[in-house]
Design an enzyme around this catalytic site. Structure first.
Site, short mmCIF file in Angstrom:
data_model
loop_
_atom_site.label_atom_id
_atom_site.label_comp_id
_atom_site.label_asym_id
_atom_site.label_seq_id
_atom_site.Cartn_x
_atom_site.Cartn_y
_atom_site.Cartn_z
N ARG A 1 41.90 38.38 42.46
CA ARG A 1 41.79 37.01 41.97
C ARG A 1 41.35 36.10 43.11
NH1 ARG A 1 41.57 38.69 37.68
NH2 ARG A 1 42.97 38.43 35.92
N HIS B 1 32.56 37.73 39.01
CA HIS B 1 33.76 38.26 38.32
C HIS B 1 33.33 39.32 37.30
CE1 HIS B 1 38.16 37.30 37.16
NE2 HIS B 1 37.88 38.55 36.90
C1 GLV Z 1 39.94 40.78 34.89
O1 GLV Z 1 39.85 39.94 35.71
C2 GLV Z 1 41.18 41.42 34.53
O2 GLV Z 1 42.25 40.94 34.93
O3 GLV Z 1 41.13 42.44 33.82
#
Ligand code: GLV
Length: 321
Positions: A236, A284
């Site tokens: 994250r 991401h």
């Molecule tokens: C993506 O960020 C997840 O947490 O699967």
């Protein structure tokens, strides 16, 4: 009364997101249970028993009085945990081979990219330079993995098979074959001092926020053939201090980095990270969730639950992951 419906509340990632496809997959997997896609569709709130969610609007889950289980449609539950109105029902995280394999692909790709000096080779190609790079064995480097859950363990095993030395760090002690494991604040320094390529797959909690900072980077080993250490964060964005990542890349505390996640997503166009030296940015995109794999997993969990068997992969809400 309880109508046993399942609501799907998914914040669109802006790509490939087809509510109709997800609804159809869930309806089929859940034996034609009523599936309602929020916010476009509605359903009497008392008919909802289950919710499958990704970053749902805060407060929305609290509007279903008969909700029995929340399924998080991803590995990280930080967005859910941040909702103070989250109903006190079991929260289940997704653990499917499909997502684990995608994350392992990402981690292995970026470990190899830095290990094999691919950024330099691409630059040389742009400059039309034929310049072979010194090659060292994978066994000359230690990949240190922060976060030894399902994702971290799988990536560790594949990297181990490729010949890297593997160290792992987590909040609680673990024993994993072939991995030198460290735990807690006492274990962090010794773990970092062994690590040449740091892979972060930690959950974001109040304990881990901003753990990836200058003082941590300065403890990484610099004596391998790689020289300055490398950071790969696919956990994250809140785990990293972005100003520190930038300045550490600029002053050589870090030799290179790959970031898939950011404090603010999408990463704003004016962010100085876009032009940081030796930084690979991905949007991401490390490990998408596949509606087929996930709907089958959730349907199986609901079947277990309705048969009186325990749910699997429960989130510890007090711990935050
Ligand atoms: C993506 O960020 C997840 O947490 O699967």
């Amino acid at each position: 009364m309880t109508g046993n419906a399942l609501v799907l509340a998914i914040k669109s990632g802006g790509h490939n997101w087809s509510p109709a496809r997800w609804k159809q997959r869930f309806s089929t997997a859940c034996h034609n249970r009523k599936v309602v896609v929020l916010p476009d569709e509605t359903c009497p709130p008392d008919e909802v028993s289950y919710a499958a969610v990704w970053k749902p609007a805060p407060g929305i889950l609290g509007t279903f009085p008969n909700l029995r289980v929340i399924f998080n449609l991803g590995a990280g539950v930080d967005a859910l945990m941040a909702d103070p109105t989250l109903p006190r029902v079991p929260v289940v995280r997704v653990v499917v081979d499909d997502l684990t394999a995608r994350m392992t692909e990402y981690v292995v790709l970026h470990v190899l990219l830095h290990h094999r000096r691919q950024l330099q080779l691409l630059k040389d190609q742009r400059d039309r330079l034929w310049q072979p790079q010194h090659q060292w064995a994978a066994g000359a480097l230690t990949v240190g993995i922060m976060g030894l859950g399902n994702l971290g363990r799988d990536a560790a095993q594949v990297l181990k098979r490729l010949g890297f030395r593997i160290a792992g760090w987590g909040a609680t002690p673990k024993s994993i074959d072939g991995i030198t494991c460290f735990a807690g604040s006492d274990g962090l320094g010794p773990f970092l001092r062994k690590t040449n390529i740091l892979v972060c797959l930690l959950p974001l909690t109040s304990d881990t926020r901003h753990i990836l900072n200058r003082s941590l980077f300065a403890q990484l080993d610099r004596t391998s053939p790689l020289g300055a250490p490398v950071l790969i964060n696919a956990g994250r964005g809140g785990l990293q201090v972005e100003a520190d990542v930038l300045s550490c890349l600029e002053d050589g505390t870090l030799g290179a980095a790959t970031l898939d996640v950011f404090e603010t997503e999408p990463l704003p166009a004016q962010s100085p990270l876009w032009s940081a030296p030796n930084l690979v940015i991905t949007p991401h995109n490390a490990a998408d969730t596949d509606p087929d794999a996930i709907s089958a997993y959730i349907a199986a969990q609901i079947d277990r639950f309705e048969a009186g068997e325990p749910l699997q992969n429960l989130v510890d809400v007090t711990r935050g992951y």
